[in-house]
Design a protein around this motif. Structure first.
Motif, PDB file in Angstrom:
ATOM      1  N   ASN A 178       0.846  -1.188   0.000  1.00  0.00           N
ATOM      2  CA  ASN A 178       0.000   0.000   0.000  1.00  0.00           C
ATOM      3  C   ASN A 178       0.883   1.240   0.000  1.00  0.00           C
ATOM      4  OD1 ASN A 178      -2.346  -1.584   0.195  1.00  0.00           O
ATOM      5  ND2 ASN A 178      -2.216  -1.640   2.428  1.00  0.00           N
ATOM      6  N   ALA A 223       0.141   7.756  -8.987  1.00  0.00           N
ATOM      7  CA  ALA A 223      -0.563   6.498  -8.718  1.00  0.00           C
ATOM      8  C   ALA A 223      -0.775   5.705  -9.999  1.00  0.00           C
ATOM      9  CB  ALA A 223      -1.905   6.802  -8.048  1.00  0.00           C
ATOM     10  N   THR A 275      -5.994  -1.676  -9.362  1.00  0.00           N
ATOM     11  CA  THR A 275      -5.557  -0.711  -8.357  1.00  0.00           C
ATOM     12  C   THR A 275      -6.675   0.261  -8.031  1.00  0.00           C
ATOM     13  OG1 THR A 275      -3.282  -0.833  -9.207  1.00  0.00           O
ATOM     14  CG2 THR A 275      -3.823   1.051  -7.809  1.00  0.00           C
ATOM     15  N   ILE A 305      -3.846   2.478  -3.200  1.00  0.00           N
ATOM     16  CA  ILE A 305      -2.974   3.646  -3.115  1.00  0.00           C
ATOM     17  C   ILE A 305      -3.823   4.790  -2.590  1.00  0.00           C
ATOM     18  CG2 ILE A 305      -1.527   5.269  -4.382  1.00  0.00           C
ATOM     19  CD1 ILE A 305      -0.973   3.094  -6.419  1.00  0.00           C
TER      20      ILE A 305
END
Length: 454
Positions: free
Chosen positions: A168, A183, A240, A282
């Motif tokens: 993370n 990200a 993600t 994230i």
């Protein structure tokens, strides 16, 4: 010899031009717009002599100019027109042509212009592309982060390493520094790149809706829940999830998010079933000290999210990256706005470097988009950027105005180089002792907290 493409549908004129030029150049011919574009793609000529009225369309050449410059933005095009309008030739140059001639063509003048265009092309090829040597990391197939500053090169290296893990990540930085791009870059370079990247702004969704948006719900869970709905976490399965502005997440939902991070199980609102997923999380925030006692974030959630933390520097601390990014954005705007010769003037570049950029890269992008539209002759000048002036000297005497300017200049210079005296002096082209003397005269002191005391 250089290769010339003559695109002219009048065979007699085309042959005359070829006869006049063939002793100095290799010449290929096209008599239609399609032939012109296809030959340009295949043969990559050094210069194109383009008839404005190809295919019996009076302004067809303007369309062809756009097409050729999309293929190669440095293409050299000389337009030849029989159009009697006084605006057609200048319009072709505004579109990106090197020059234009009205028919009948003066061959001697044409030769001079061809040589000048080819000379310009040679010089352009010798100049390095401003983004070629820049540090770069792709954020997806069409987006990338660029920069040559030490801080950003370190960020790029971290991104490459983190992408090979499932840790993370917490990305911290001021608004507009590129947290979502960062990200996306981690996702793009990971084994998850073929799955979804799902961003959610925790501060943009009403508190009473964010749980159902994240976790989904089942039919009948609440008024209006007429069918089952998959949440954003489930939609990111295999991929993600970006929780942007994580500091805005309601405290009552933080417990449920923490539980998900621990076991990767999703429980929809109104359901008893746990659904197993595989999601990389994230988080991003523009808040400082999320782990402090004053923060609204649970400390256990913070530590779970921040297995690794990336701190993105503000644009004002990235030095020459400002110009690297600005030139890349201008290149993007050439295509976006159909302005093939769009460029920044040296004065505009200087103004960009001396501005503090409180809105960071997002502000830079917005300023350049506006300037690209309103600028004259496809050259962006300082006035087009509309950068806020820090002060006005018009009501001061000369001595006070000069001192005020020097103080403002040095303050911005030191901020630009993150208060590094050697780098600031080098950029100002003065010695370090001279810079120290000027700071002393103007009452500027650098403290260890990296700010200027005036």
């Amino acid at each position: 010899m250089s290769l010339l493409l003559i695109a002219e549908d009048n065979q007699a004129l085309r042959e005359n031009m070829k006869w006049a030029l063939v002793s100095e150049y290799n010449v290929i011919e096209a008599d239609t717009a399609d032939d012109c574009v296809n030959l340009f793609k295949m043969k990559k000529p050094d210069l194109v002599c383009l008839d404005m009225g190809l295919d019996n369309e009076p302004l067809k050449g303007l369309e062809i100019i756009d097409t050729l410059l999309t293929i190669d933005r440095n293409a050299k095009i000389i337009v030849i027109t029989a159009n009697t309008s006084s605006t057609v030739g200048p319009e072709s140059v505004r579109k990106g042509a090197f020059d234009f001639f009205n028919k009948p063509v003066d061959i001697d003048q044409l030769k001079i212009v061809i040589k000048r265009a080819l000379k310009r092309s040679e010089l352009e090829k010798q100049l390095p592309d401003s983004t070629d040597t820049a540090g770069v990391v792709q954020s997806d197939a069409t987006l990338s982060m660029i920069g040559e500053s030490a801080a950003m090169k370190q960020v790029f290296e971290i991104i490459r390493k983190l992408s090979q893990t499932d840790m993370n990540v917490l990305i911290c930085g001021e608004s507009g520094t590129g947290k979502e791009l960062c990200a996306r870059a981690i996702h793009y370079h990971s084994a998850r790149k073929m799955k979804n990247f799902v961003p959610i702004n925790c501060g943009a969704i009403p508190e009473n809706l964010i749980e159902s948006e994240l976790f989904g719900y089942v039919k009948g869970a609440f008024t209006g829940a007429n069918s089952d709905k998959e949440g954003l976490i489930e939609s990111a399965n295999g991929g993600t999830l970006l929780l942007d502005e994580i500091g805005e997440m309601p405290k009552n939902l933080q417990v449920k998010l923490l539980r998900f991070l621990e076991d990767q199980n999703v429980q929809r609102v109104g359901d008893t079933v746990l659904r197993k997923v595989n999601v990389r999380v994230i988080a991003a925030t523009n808040r400082k000290n999320l782990d402090s006692g004053d923060s609204e974030m649970r400390s256990d959630l913070y530590y779970r999210l921040s297995e690794f933390q990336i701190d993105l520097p503000p644009l004002r601390q990235r030095g020459e990256d400002i110009l690297i990014i600005a030139r890349a954005l201008v290149a993007k705007n050439r295509e976006k706005f159909g302005s093939a010769r769009l460029q920044l003037s040296p004065r505009a570049e200087s103004a960009l470097l001396n501005y503090s950029w409180p809105g960071n890269v997002r502000e830079l992008e917005n300023k350049l988009s506006r300037a690209s539209i309103i600028c004259q002759n496809q050259t962006i000048e300082p006035d087009d950027l509309q950068l806020a002036s820090v002060s006005s000297f018009s009501n001061m005497n000369f001595k006070d105005a000069r001192n005020a300017f020097e103080k403002e200049y040095l303050t911005n210079l030191l901020k630009r180089f993150d208060y590094n005296i050697s780098d600031a002096a080098r950029a100002a082209e003065i010695s370090r002792p001279t810079l120290y003397d000027m700071m002393k005269k103007l009452g500027l002191q650098i403290h260890t907290e990296s700010h200027i005391k005036q």
